[in-house]
Scaffold this active site. Structure first.
Site, PDB file in Angstrom:
ATOM      1  N   GLN A  36       0.825  -1.201   0.000  1.00 45.38           N
ATOM      2  CA  GLN A  36       0.000   0.000   0.000  1.00 45.38           C
ATOM      3  C   GLN A  36       0.863   1.257   0.000  1.00 45.38           C
ATOM      4  O   GLN A  36       2.079   1.189   0.229  1.00 45.38           O
ATOM      5  CB  GLN A  36      -0.951  -0.015   1.202  1.00 45.38           C
ATOM      6  N   ASP A 161      -8.170  -5.260  13.643  1.00 42.52           N
ATOM      7  CA  ASP A 161      -7.863  -3.831  13.582  1.00 42.52           C
ATOM      8  C   ASP A 161      -7.335  -3.557  12.181  1.00 42.52           C
ATOM      9  O   ASP A 161      -6.132  -3.404  11.965  1.00 42.52           O
ATOM     10  CB  ASP A 161      -6.830  -3.500  14.656  1.00 42.52           C
ATOM     11  N   SER A 162      -8.238  -3.520  11.222  1.00 41.69           N
ATOM     12  CA  SER A 162      -7.847  -3.479   9.816  1.00 41.69           C
ATOM     13  C   SER A 162      -8.197  -2.148   9.169  1.00 41.69           C
ATOM     14  O   SER A 162      -8.924  -1.325   9.743  1.00 41.69           O
ATOM     15  CB  SER A 162      -8.558  -4.595   9.047  1.00 41.69           C
ATOM     16  N   ASP A 164      -9.994  -0.328   5.680  1.00 48.45           N
ATOM     17  CA  ASP A 164     -11.309  -0.540   5.071  1.00 48.45           C
ATOM     18  C   ASP A 164     -11.335  -1.857   4.296  1.00 48.45           C
ATOM     19  O   ASP A 164     -10.284  -2.376   3.916  1.00 48.45           O
ATOM     20  CB  ASP A 164     -11.643   0.618   4.127  1.00 48.45           C
TER      21      ASP A 164
END
Length: 284
Positions: A36, A161-162, A164
Site C-alpha cells: 500500500q 484492527d484493519s 477498510d
C-alpha cells in the site's frame, strides 16, 4: 474554499458527496510498500498523521478513541482474557492498550505490512511503547493464513484492527474468515472488528452481523464512538461471540489499574446504546 489549498490534505468520500480536510505543515515521509501507499504528515492541530492509500489512519490527537474502544470494550466484556490476537493493528496502538490488562498473558499482533509498524515506531513512538513487553509478539505475515493455520480453541479474543474492506483487508470481512475465527476461539471467546461508520456504512455493518451469525456466532453486537479523522466522524466496532455479549466486568472496569482518556465503565454501557435507525436496520 480552503485557504492555501496546497497546505491541506483532503480525503474525499465520493459516494457520500463529502470530504475531510486537514491543514498540514509538512510531509514527513512517503513510500509505496509491497502492499500500500504510505504517507506521514505533520499537522498544526492533529500532530502526526498517517495516511494509507489516501485514507487517514491514525493521528496523535484522536487515536486514543479508537484504540481504547477497540480493546477495553471487548476485553472487559470477556470473563477472563489471557490470549489475544490483533489482526492488522500495524501502528501498535491496540497492542499497547491490550497489554495494559495485567491478566493478558500473550498478545500477538499479525500485521501483513511491516513498513506500517516501522513507520509507527519512528513517528508514533508512544503507540509502540509496549512493543518490547515480554508478553508481546509481532508477526509480519498474512493474518488470514495465521488464523487458518491456528489450533482450535487457541485464543480468547481476536481484534481485527484493519483498514477498510478493500485491498489487503478485503478478505477479513467474509464468512470464511469469520468461521475460522470461530474455530480458533475458546469457549466465551470474542471476535471484534472495526465496522466503519454507522452513518455512512450501515449496509456493511448489517451484512457483518448476518455473516458473523451465518459463520456460527450466536451473539453479535455493535458499539459506537467518535473518531474525528474517519468518514462522518462517527465510528463503530462489532463484536461476535460463541456465548453471550450481555453484561461485562463492570467492577473491574471501574477499578482498572491504568488510566484511560475516553473509555470507562459508563462509556462501556453507553457505547452499546443504538440509535433507532440503526436498531431497525440491523433487525431487518
Amino acid at each position: 474554499m480552503i485557504p492555501n489549498e496546497k497546505n491541506w490534505f483532503t480525503e474525499v468520500y465520493p459516494k457520500h458527496g463529502s470530504a475531510l480536510s486537514m491543514e498540514v505543515s509538512a510531509k514527513l515521509h512517503e513510500e509505496q510498500s509491497a502492499f500500500q501507499h504510505l504517507q506521514i504528515f505533520d499537522t498544526p492541530w492533529l500532530g502526526k498523521l498517517m495516511v494509507i492509500d489516501g485514507c487517514t489512519m491514525v493521528s496523535d490527537r484522536d487515536n486514543f478513541l479508537y484504540h481504547e474502544m477497540m480493546t477495553h470494550q471487548t476485553l472487559f466484556t470477556h470473563p477472563d482474557p489471557k490470549r489475544v490476537w490483533i489482526i492488522g493493528g500495524g501502528d501498535c496502538g491496540s497492542l499497547k492498550e491490550v497489554l495494559r490488562h495485567p491478566g493478558v498473558e500473550r498478545a500477538t499482533q499479525i500485521e501483513i505490512d511491516e513498513r506500517v509498524t516501522r513507520l509507527a515506531e519512528q513517528y508514533f513512538p508512544d503507540l509502540c511503547s509496549s512493543n518490547n513487553d515480554p508478553r508481546a509478539e509481532l508477526l509480519f505475515i498474512d493474518g488470514i493464513q495465521w488464523v487458518r493455520d491456528a489450533a482450535d480453541g487457541s485464543v480468547d479474543v481476536i481484534i481485527v484492527d484493519s483498514t477498510d474492506p478493500v485491498g489487503p483487508a478485503e478478505g477479513l470481512f467474509n464468512q470464511a474468515f469469520y468461521a475460522q475465527c470461530l474455530r480458533c476461539l475458546a469457549p466465551d471467546g470474542i471476535l471484534v472488528q472495526q465496522s466503519e461508520s454507522p452513518l455512512f456504512h450501515l449496509d456493511l455493518i448489517g451484512a457483518m452481523h448476518q455473516t458473523m451469525r451465518a459463520a456460527g456466532f450466536t451473539a453479535t453486537r455493535t458499539f459506537f464512538f467518535p473518531q474525528f479523522i474517519y468518514p462522518s466522524g462517527w465510528w463503530s466496532g462489532t463484536m461476535a461471540s460463541k456465548g453471550s455479549l450481555e453484561g461485562f466486568r463492570e467492577q473491574d472496569a471501574r477499578s482498572k489499574p491504568f488510566e484511560t482518556r475516553y473509555y470507562n465503565a459508563d462509556i462501556h454501557k453507553a457505547a452499546l446504546v443504538a440509535p433507532e435507525f440503526f436498531r431497525k436496520a440491523i433487525a431487518s
